[in-house]
Enzyme design. Structure first.
Site, mmCIF file in Angstrom:
data_model
loop_
_atom_site.group_PDB
_atom_site.id
_atom_site.type_symbol
_atom_site.label_atom_id
_atom_site.label_comp_id
_atom_site.label_asym_id
_atom_site.label_seq_id
_atom_site.Cartn_x
_atom_site.Cartn_y
_atom_site.Cartn_z
ATOM 1 N N GLY A 1 0.831 -1.197 0.000
ATOM 2 C CA GLY A 1 0.000 0.000 0.000
ATOM 3 C C GLY A 1 0.866 1.247 0.000
ATOM 4 O O GLY A 1 2.023 1.198 0.447
ATOM 5 N N GLU B 1 -3.182 2.635 5.590
ATOM 6 C CA GLU B 1 -3.141 3.691 4.562
ATOM 7 C C GLU B 1 -4.109 4.821 4.905
ATOM 8 O O GLU B 1 -3.810 5.988 4.680
ATOM 9 C CB GLU B 1 -3.458 3.115 3.179
ATOM 10 C CG GLU B 1 -2.519 2.008 2.693
ATOM 11 C CD GLU B 1 -1.047 2.342 2.852
ATOM 12 O OE1 GLU B 1 -0.675 3.524 2.711
ATOM 13 O OE2 GLU B 1 -0.259 1.412 3.137
#
Ligand code: NI
Length: 183
Positions: free
Chosen positions: A50, A151
């Site tokens: 990510g 994230e």
């Protein structure tokens, strides 16, 4: 100000962009798509799962995720614990958490040489918009749920350093100090 996506690189802590909360994206443009492409490229090069826009110095609410299928992770379970393909999340919101928080060791492309246990709920329901501007909702478990929460935190200026267990904080003390002094 136009962004030259090719020049974007992954920034390391304690770069201030990592602490700046991201602003919503009001319009998806060619530039948004170029930035997303570059983020995927940088994530792949770094072998990450990510990457969030603040990590490349942009305070915009977008992240990319690519959680590979493995022994424990699959896009076909309910809820999925891997992505079937690279995914782009624009203006993500967390709608719900499920289950009691559990520890799992996380790393971060902006925190080289640091790994630590972070407590997070095992399942998350996230709503976001894709690169075509289409809203979607994803209920995720396993490594995918981890990734989405990690994230999402980047978009608030939050790092795993803020959420690590006391023990992991102690373990990484010197590595964190080295990063702070390397700037
Ligand atoms: Ni990270």
């Amino acid at each position: 100000m136009p962004v030259n996506a090719d020049n974007l690189v992954i920034l390391h802590y304690p770069e201030s962009a990592l602490r700046t909360p991201a602003k919503p994206i009001h319009e998806i443009t060619d530039e948004t798509r170029l930035i997303a492409d570059r983020m995927v490229e940088l994530m792949d090069q770094a072998e990450g799962i990510g990457l969030a826009a603040p990590q490349i110095g942009l305070s915009i609410a977008m992240f990319v995720a690519d959680v590979p299928t493995g022994e424990k992770n699959s896009p076909d379970t309910d809820p999925p614990s891997a992505t079937a393909d690279v995914m782009v999340f624009i203006n993500p919101k967390i709608l719900a958490f499920e289950g009691a928080a559990e520890p799992y060791e996380e790393g971060c492309l902006s925190l080289p040489d640091i790994r630590g246990d972070v407590l997070r709920p095992p399942v998350v329901v996230m709503q976001a918009t894709d690169l075509e501007g289409k809203p979607f909702t994803l209920r995720a478990g396993g490594l995918l749920a981890r990734c989405l929460q990690h994230e999402f935190d980047h978009l608030q200026g939050v790092l795993i350093l803020d959420k690590m267990t006391q023990k992991s904080r102690m373990k990484n003390r010197i590595a964190v100090r080295d990063l702070e002094n390397s700037k």
